[in-house]
Design a protein around this motif. Structure first.
Motif, short mmCIF file in Angstrom:
data_model
loop_
_atom_site.label_atom_id
_atom_site.label_comp_id
_atom_site.label_asym_id
_atom_site.label_seq_id
_atom_site.Cartn_x
_atom_site.Cartn_y
_atom_site.Cartn_z
N HIS A 74 -8.07 -5.27 9.38
CA HIS A 74 -6.63 -4.73 9.33
C HIS A 74 -5.68 -5.79 8.93
O HIS A 74 -4.81 -5.71 8.23
CB HIS A 74 -6.08 -4.00 10.65
N GLU B 225 -6.07 -6.75 5.37
CA GLU B 225 -5.24 -5.72 4.49
C GLU B 225 -3.71 -5.91 4.55
O GLU B 225 -3.22 -6.13 3.52
CB GLU B 225 -5.45 -4.43 4.87
N PHE B 226 -3.26 -6.18 5.68
CA PHE B 226 -1.83 -6.29 5.91
C PHE B 226 -1.28 -7.62 5.18
O PHE B 226 -0.21 -7.50 4.27
CB PHE B 226 -1.33 -6.57 7.13
N ALA C 235 -2.98 -9.21 2.66
CA ALA C 235 -2.99 -8.88 1.09
C ALA C 235 -1.87 -7.88 0.46
O ALA C 235 -1.33 -8.45 -0.67
CB ALA C 235 -4.36 -8.23 0.73
N HIS C 236 -1.57 -6.92 1.19
CA HIS C 236 -0.50 -6.11 0.98
C HIS C 236 0.98 -6.74 0.77
O HIS C 236 1.72 -6.48 0.19
CB HIS C 236 -0.61 -4.88 1.72
N HIS C 237 1.04 -7.55 1.56
CA HIS C 237 2.24 -8.54 1.73
C HIS C 237 2.41 -9.94 0.99
O HIS C 237 3.19 -10.81 1.31
CB HIS C 237 2.87 -8.49 3.27
N LEU D 122 7.71 -4.67 9.07
CA LEU D 122 6.74 -4.51 8.39
C LEU D 122 5.31 -4.37 9.19
O LEU D 122 4.64 -3.50 8.97
CB LEU D 122 6.73 -5.64 7.27
N PHE E 157 2.93 -0.95 9.38
CA PHE E 157 1.72 -0.88 9.11
C PHE E 157 0.81 -0.88 10.41
O PHE E 157 -0.08 0.09 10.27
CB PHE E 157 1.36 -2.46 8.29
#
Length: 162
Positions: free
Chosen positions: A27, A30-31, A33-35, A110, A114
């Motif tokens: 998790h 993923e956070f 990479a997304h940001h 953020l 998430f």
């Protein structure tokens, strides 16, 4: 599994704890990479938020020690987080020579957006436990954290050689 497929109860808890840790790490990745962040950046934000909750002064030294980073690595993480607008360096009001690290409100927003649903699911699971069960889980996790933080004699400290 031990022997002919029988699960060792003691090892099963260790394996479950490891699996939970892996899921958390996925998790976090993923956070990140997304940001546009490095996974270490997410761990740094978590450390800083934990320090704030504990009433600890969030300094570069504290962050480096918690992440197991040397001075250069710690500075690189702080610089990245500052460039992204997630962290600010601020002078300590009580000691103007000391620089503190503050997580910016947008980074908190953020993170909540998430991780909020994940936290809600974990709170729902926790809600199924009675107070005695919650206390047993708390004792186990507290002791596991302490055991993971211990060092064997002669073992290099986190951050050495990086």
């Amino acid at each position: 599994m031990v022997g002919g497929g029988v699960v060792d109860d003691n090892l099963e808890l260790v394996h479950l704890l490891r699996a939970v840790s892996v899921e958390f790490g996925l998790h976090q990745a993923e956070f990140a990479a997304h940001h546009g962040m490095h996974p270490t950046d997410v761990r740094a934000l978590i450390c800083l938020l934990d320090a704030e909750r504990a009433g600890e002064a969030a300094t570069a030294g504290l962050l480096g020690a918690r992440l197991g980073l040397n001075s250069a690595g710690t500075t690189a993480v702080i610089d990245r987080l500052e460039r992204l607008g997630h962290v600010a360096r601020v002078r300590d009001g009580a000691d103007r020579r000391r620089v503190l690290l503050r997580v910016e409100p947008e980074a908190v927003r953020l993170g909540r957006a998430f991780f909020g649903p994940l936290i809600d699911r974990l709170l729902a699971v926790q809600g199924t436990l009675d107070p005695t069960e919650r206390e047993a889980v708390r004792r186990f996790l507290t002791a596991a954290r302490a055991a993971l933080g211990e060092q064997e004699p002669g073992e290099p400290k986190r951050g050495e050689g990086q």
